[in-house]
Scaffold this active site. Structure first.
Site, PDB file in Angstrom:
ATOM      1  N   ASP A   1     -50.157  68.362  99.878  1.00 32.26           N
ATOM      2  CA  ASP A   1     -51.107  68.888  98.894  1.00 32.26           C
ATOM      3  C   ASP A   1     -52.069  69.846  99.589  1.00 32.26           C
ATOM      4  O   ASP A   1     -52.685  69.507 100.601  1.00 32.26           O
ATOM      5  CB  ASP A   1     -51.887  67.735  98.247  1.00 32.26           C
ATOM      6  CG  ASP A   1     -52.754  68.211  97.089  1.00 32.26           C
ATOM      7  OD1 ASP A   1     -52.481  67.798  95.948  1.00 32.26           O
ATOM      8  OD2 ASP A   1     -53.698  68.988  97.332  1.00 32.26           O
TER       9      ASP A   1
ATOM     10  N   GLU B   1     -48.803  71.250  95.329  1.00 38.33           N
ATOM     11  CA  GLU B   1     -48.280  70.057  95.981  1.00 38.33           C
ATOM     12  C   GLU B   1     -46.786  69.879  95.769  1.00 38.33           C
ATOM     13  O   GLU B   1     -46.208  70.418  94.829  1.00 38.33           O
ATOM     14  CB  GLU B   1     -49.043  68.821  95.525  1.00 38.33           C
ATOM     15  CG  GLU B   1     -48.927  68.539  94.051  1.00 38.33           C
ATOM     16  CD  GLU B   1     -49.883  67.432  93.629  1.00 38.33           C
ATOM     17  OE1 GLU B   1     -51.076  67.748  93.431  1.00 38.33           O
ATOM     18  OE2 GLU B   1     -49.462  66.276  93.506  1.00 38.33           O
TER      19      GLU B   1
HETATM   20  N1  LIG Z   1     -58.798  69.675  86.752  1.00 37.66           N
HETATM   21  C1  LIG Z   1     -58.195  70.555  87.538  1.00 37.66           C
HETATM   22  C2  LIG Z   1     -57.678  70.172  88.777  1.00 37.66           C
HETATM   23  C3  LIG Z   1     -57.067  71.123  89.569  1.00 37.66           C
HETATM   24  N2  LIG Z   1     -56.997  72.410  89.156  1.00 37.66           N
HETATM   25  C4  LIG Z   1     -56.359  73.436  89.998  1.00 37.66           C
HETATM   26  C5  LIG Z   1     -57.325  73.971  91.017  1.00 37.66           C
HETATM   27  C6  LIG Z   1     -56.932  73.326  92.277  1.00 37.66           C
HETATM   28  O1  LIG Z   1     -57.210  74.136  93.381  1.00 37.66           O
HETATM   29  C7  LIG Z   1     -55.449  73.095  92.093  1.00 37.66           C
HETATM   30  C8  LIG Z   1     -54.949  71.916  92.867  1.00 37.66           C
HETATM   31  O2  LIG Z   1     -55.520  70.742  92.408  1.00 37.66           O
HETATM   32  P1  LIG Z   1     -55.950  69.597  93.390  1.00 37.66           P
HETATM   33  O3  LIG Z   1     -56.183  68.372  92.582  1.00 37.66           O
HETATM   34  O4  LIG Z   1     -54.954  69.469  94.473  1.00 37.66           O
HETATM   35  O5  LIG Z   1     -57.355  70.047  93.991  1.00 37.66           O
HETATM   36  P2  LIG Z   1     -57.650  71.022  95.184  1.00 37.66           P
HETATM   37  O6  LIG Z   1     -56.423  71.458  95.848  1.00 37.66           O
HETATM   38  O7  LIG Z   1     -58.497  72.134  94.688  1.00 37.66           O
HETATM   39  O8  LIG Z   1     -58.554  70.146  96.151  1.00 37.66           O
HETATM   40  P3  LIG Z   1     -58.047  69.023  97.143  1.00 37.66           P
HETATM   41  O9  LIG Z   1     -58.383  69.491  98.504  1.00 37.66           O
HETATM   42  O10 LIG Z   1     -58.795  67.792  96.779  1.00 37.66           O
HETATM   43  O11 LIG Z   1     -56.586  68.859  96.944  1.00 37.66           O
HETATM   44  O12 LIG Z   1     -55.278  72.880  90.699  1.00 37.66           O
HETATM   45  C9  LIG Z   1     -57.534  72.775  87.940  1.00 37.66           C
HETATM   46  O13 LIG Z   1     -57.461  73.929  87.590  1.00 37.66           O
HETATM   47  N3  LIG Z   1     -58.116  71.841  87.149  1.00 37.66           N
HETATM   48 MG   LIG Z   2     -54.898  70.221  96.454  1.00 40.28          MG
HETATM   49 MG   LIG Z   3     -52.780  68.812  93.884  1.00 43.46          MG
END
Ligand SMILES: Nc1ccn([C@H]2C[C@H](O)[C@@H](COP(=O)(O)OP(=O)(O)OP(=O)(O)O)O2)c(=O)n1
Ligand SMILES: [Mg+2]
Ligand SMILES: [Mg+2]
Length: 933
Positions: free
Chosen positions: A126, A218
DNA sequence: TAATTCAAT
DNA sequence: TCCCATTGAATTA
């Protein structure tokens, strides 16, 4: 994207661990301290040293007066009530009842445990703060500064600097700004993220060519085979992948390693930014990890389930097993089974099954938009039309046909209503969708809404693809031979042919033979008078041809500038009458501007509707409701001329009285090209929704967002590499990959019974070979190495209603983007034979025998050149096709399914337990902090 | 089947 | 000036 629980609600916190007092709805002191919501303080990565109380206070103060907050409170009251009922039921259970359930669960557990396959090595990868990280890469000056990707309305994600302030995914932007006034907002650009994702996937494919993407950022990799053949361990592979991702993309990611997908996924979050964590494939190690794991960490258990289970005394996974009798008694078998699996750390150990030919890769497709409150029938209809148009665009670009239309409305109070109708016939076009949506909207009429959405589902599975004959074509004696030719077999042994491709072709052959069993044997005399069918088959061709892309990013559905020449249909009654008597049936259902038609008009129109308009499968129910609930509305399926008149009249009388003499909005559409014929033309690459200038500059390339392959073929319909349909997954570029003119997404679905999965195979190297360069400079290395399979596997589900909960993996993509494209059969598309033969299509286009693409006459030479180039390139790169189309096994299926995980004896260990227990400790520490607050 | 709820991104 | 969009699964009536 960007959605999350914004738990509002105040009173009553069902949290005690003993089944006892869960709710105490005392008079709220209007104090945020009583606020039980998780409110953006979830233990997401990067939330370690945050002042959660302060965050809660800010969020609470900013939202307590809003309608949104009131609605959230209302919902929370409902779950509290639900918890209360459940506890009552629990109390009423006799000890013997529970004992019985316990025994049943014991058997279940024994079976589960015995069936566990701990010999696989799964890895979940991820990306860290994905969108934000990509933006930082693109604009390095953002690094270190608190930054969020999204808008003032909603934040998709935030970088770790911003997370220190408590800013996170799914938080409204204005609250984020309050928490950190210096917060920088960056508008989402899915093109970048998709490209970045493609770069990472190219790397993943090197370790597992069949990897499954869980979202843009991911993926699940079964690295068992890789570990074995390279004599290495999961942890070493994770380190290697992380290094490759870092060096190849400049982004960081985190990895989870475990004996199954569930454990790997959960493990990923353990050392979130730029870290990895392994769970050994041993029962003891699994228990040590799972037992103290807060249930909320489990994918499929969300905010509500957490509360419900907490009220029953279930806080960590071990409790799921301990309270198995109670859970089995209170929850559905599906949910209870899921709980047992989680309690044991059981997860899927096999890849999803490949998607089947001709199957539709998704369950539904929808469009929805939030806007300033609307209430006038004219505005509502207009909005409905916009949505229908957008939906039809998407639907047709994927060649789908569905028979269930669902209208979604959200009032200004945030209450959501859905209204659905299942038709007898499958539909796909704008007119049908709009008309049906309008019918659903009508009864709701006096209403003020802030959101409207339309969804189409119940797809026709007999998906006829270019390489396949339609039934009608087959039955048409003369057209049959010319229209369809079985997949060619020649040259197979002479040219390079990847195994996967060969298999696909074999399948195509089988399919063809299966659908044309006794053609030669059948006397021509037996052919039923093949209808002059200009209809179905042709429609399908046209729909495919009409593949238009669309823009997914937050953007008004209707933007004349973005929507080139296919604005057909006059959206006013007046226009309709002028143009074409009954051609535009929906007009008769217009919510506004109605005047009694002449008798002959009514007759003609109603007759035509009887002939053409799909009717609801439950016509009786329709009638009933018309009589009881909506006495004014008359069912159309049995409609007489008079009923049509009444129907229209009632619309006016009950719903839009003031609109009778209201403003004539017809002119709003006057500028739209009225040539209906254009609507069925194959759009050029600068077609609808692409955001490209409609007429201006000459198109240069289409770039597949799945595999990044670029084509300069003006009418290409499918990606030549990964076979994804040129729909929403394609982006149009004017130049050398520089100015992308549209944001869109990719993703290929797959579906299967209970769950769905999508996947698409692809091959890297193409765009590099063509001198393309990505915006971010990705692919430099990755692309050289070839590969890049992709697909998306989503997961969700959850417990709805009173009991339930069934994790189940589901597929989807990050928010707005996706709209998966059905994974196509792939037939002989990658055949490495440069010789192309042409078949004339019913619509006058030419179909390439190599790839099935429909091309205009003038484009044939160019297309042939393309195949030659492809062949040469493939020879160079030693071409490969990574990944197969898969389809999902949901947990249930994987469960009951006899095809349980096959066991392998060889155990690949390779894990450091000391480090794992250490990480677990810190992990739980974080979790506890969060829980306590 | 329709409507709602929960979940995930 | 103020809380998204898209999809899928499960429950319930
Ligand atoms: N409610 C959400 C959750 C996520 N995303 C998008 C933005 C994130 O960058 C991407 C990936 O989601 P992740 O849950 O993996 O979150 P991140 O990658 O941003 O952070 P982390 O480092 O916790 O994985 O999906 C989104 O648009 N809305
Ligand atoms: Mg992520
Ligand atoms: Mg993710």
């Amino acid at each position: 994207m960007a959605h999350g629980e914004t738990t509002p609600v105040t009173k009553s916190a069902p949290s005690t661990s003993t089944g006892g007092a869960a709710q105490k709805s005392e008079e709220s002191q209007n104090n945020w301290e009583q606020w039980s919501g998780t409110v953006f303080t979830n233990a997401k990565a990067g939330m370690a040293g945050v002042d959660k109380d302060k965050i809660k206070a800010v969020v609470y103060e900013m939202s307590k007066e809003s309608p949104h907050f009131k609605n959230e409170e209302r919902k929370q009251v409902q779950t509290v009530e639900r918890i209360r009922k459940m506890q009552d039921r629990a109390k009423a259970l006799s000890t013997s009842e529970i004992a019985g359930h316990t025994k049943a669960m014991d058997a279940k557990l024994a079976k589960l445990k015995a069936g566990m396959d701990l010999t696989r090595t799964w890895m979940h990868v991820d990306m860290d703060a994905f969108f934000a990280a990509v933006e930082e890469l693109d604009e390095p000056s953002l690094k270190g500064k608190p930054m969020a990707v999204g808008g003032i309305g909603m934040i998709c994600t935030a970088n770790y600097a911003a997370r220190k302030y408590g800013i996170r995914s799914a938080m409204p932007g204005f609250i984020g700004r309050r928490l950190c006034p210096e917060l920088v907002f960056v508008k989402p650009n899915f093109q970048k993220y998709t490209r970045a994702a493609a770069a990472t996937r190219a790397i993943f494919a090197q370790y597992d060519p069949d990897f499954e993407a869980g979202s843009l950022d991911e993926a699940y990799l079964d690295v068992t085979d890789y570990c074995r053949s390279h004599e290495t361990t999961g942890e070493a592979v994770a380190a290697e992948i992380r290094r490759q991702v870092r060096e190849g993309t400049g982004l960081t990611c985190s990895c989870g390693i475990g004996p199954n997908r569930l454990l790997a996924k959960v493990a990923t979050d353990m050392r979130k930014p730029d870290g990895q964590y392994a769970i050994p494939g041993e029962h003891s190690a699994i228990s040590r990890f799972v037992d103290p794991l807060p249930i909320r960490k489990v994918p499929g258990i969300g905010k509500v389930s957490e509360q419900v289970l907490s009220a029953l005394g279930v806080e960590v996974c071990a409790d799921l097993v301990a309270k198995r009798g109670l859970l089995a008694a209170l929850f559905s078998p599906i949910s209870a089974d899921f709980f047992m699996e989680v309690g044991l750390g059981v997860g899927r150990t096999q890849h999803s099954a490949p998607v089947e030919d001709g199957a539709v890769g998704r369950k539904g497709i929808s469009v929805e938009r939030t806007f300033a409150a609307l209430s006038s029938p004219a505005d509502l209809e207009s909005k409905c039309s916009e949505l229908a148009e957008k939906l039809a665009e998407d639907v047709e670009s994927e060649g789908l046909k569905g028979r269930t239309v669902t209208l979604k409305l959200k009032t200004t109070n945030f209450e959501v209503r859905t209204r659905a109708a299942t038709l007898v016939r499958h539909i796909s076009g704008y007119d049908d969708i709009f008309r049906e949506a309008l019918k659903l909207l009508r009864p709701e009429l006096p209403i003020t809404i802030r959101l409207m959405g339309i969804r189409l589902s119940g797809f026709l599975e007999t998906n006829t693809e270019p390489g396949q004959r339609t039934l009608s074509a087959f039955l048409k004696p003369d057209a049959a031979p010319a229209a369809v030719t079985p997949p060619k077999r020649r040259n197979w042994n002479q040219t390079f042919m990847p195994r996967e491709v060969r298999e696909c072709i074999d399948q195509e052959m089988e399919k063809y033979q299966a659908s044309h069993p006794s053609k030669e044997a059948e006397p021509l005399d037996n052919f039923q008078a093949a209808p002059p069918t200009p209809s179905q088959e042709q429609d399908e061709q046209l729909q495919l041809a009409e593949a238009a892309n669309c823009n997914t990013v937050p953007k008004p559905v209707s933007d004349a500038a973005q929507r080139p020449s296919q604005c057909r249909v006059a959206h006013s009654q007046a226009d309709a009458r002028q143009s074409n008597g009954g051609a535009s049936q929906h007009l008769e259902l217009s919510l506004r501007d109605w005047a009694p038609p002449t008798a002959s008009q009514v007759l003609a129109a109603s007759q035509q509707q009887l002939d053409q308009e799909p009717v609801r499968a439950d016509s009786r129910a329709d009638l009933q409701s018309a009589e009881s609930e909506h006495p004014g509305e008359v069912s159309r399926d049995v409609g007489t001329c008079q009923s049509d008149v009444d129907s229209c009249r009632d619309i006016l009388d009950t719903a839009a009285p003031d609109e009778v003499a209201g403003p004539d909005l017809a002119h709003a559409w006057d500028e739209a090209p009225s040539g209906l014929g254009d609507a069925h033309d194959i759009p050029a690459p600068d077609g609808p929704g692409s955001g490209a200038p409609a007429s201006a500059s000459a198109p240069k390339h289409w770039t597949c967002q799945v595999c990044t392959y670029s084509s300069n073929h003006p009418r290409i319909l499918r990606c030549d590499i990964c076979d994804s349909v040129r729909g929403t997954r394609w982006d149009y570029y004017l130049g050398q990959g520089a100015e992308a003119s549209s944001g869109s997404q990719h993703a290929v679905p797959a579906r299967d019974s209970p769950t769905s999965r999508e996947i698409c195979r692809s091959q890297g190297g193409a765009s590099a070979a063509r001198g393309q360069r990505s915006i971010l400079g990705f692919f430099s290395e990755a692309e050289r190495k070839g590969a890049a399979a992709s697909g998306v596997e989503q997961q969700s589900g959850g417990l709805a209603g009173a009991s339930q909960l069934g994790p189940v993996e589901r597929r989807s993509e990050d928010r707005g983007m996706e709209s998966a494209v059905p994974a196509q059969p792939a037939s002989c598309r990658d055949a490495a034979d440069s010789s192309v033969e042409w078949e004339r299509g019913v619509d006058g286009s030419w179909r390439c025998s190599q790839c099935g693409a429909s091309v205009i006459n003038e484009g044939r030479a160019e297309h042939e050149d393309y195949h030659l180039a492809l062949l040469l390139q493939k020879a160079e790169s030693g071409g490969m096709l990574a990944g197969k189309i898969r389809q999902a096994h949901d947990d249930k299926a994987a469960h009951k399914g006899a095809s349980r995980d096959k066991k392998r004896k060889n155990d690949l260990a390779g894990h450091s337990r000391s480090s794992s227990s250490q990480a677990l400790t810190s992990f739980l520490k974080k979790a506890n902090i969060q829980q306590q607050s």
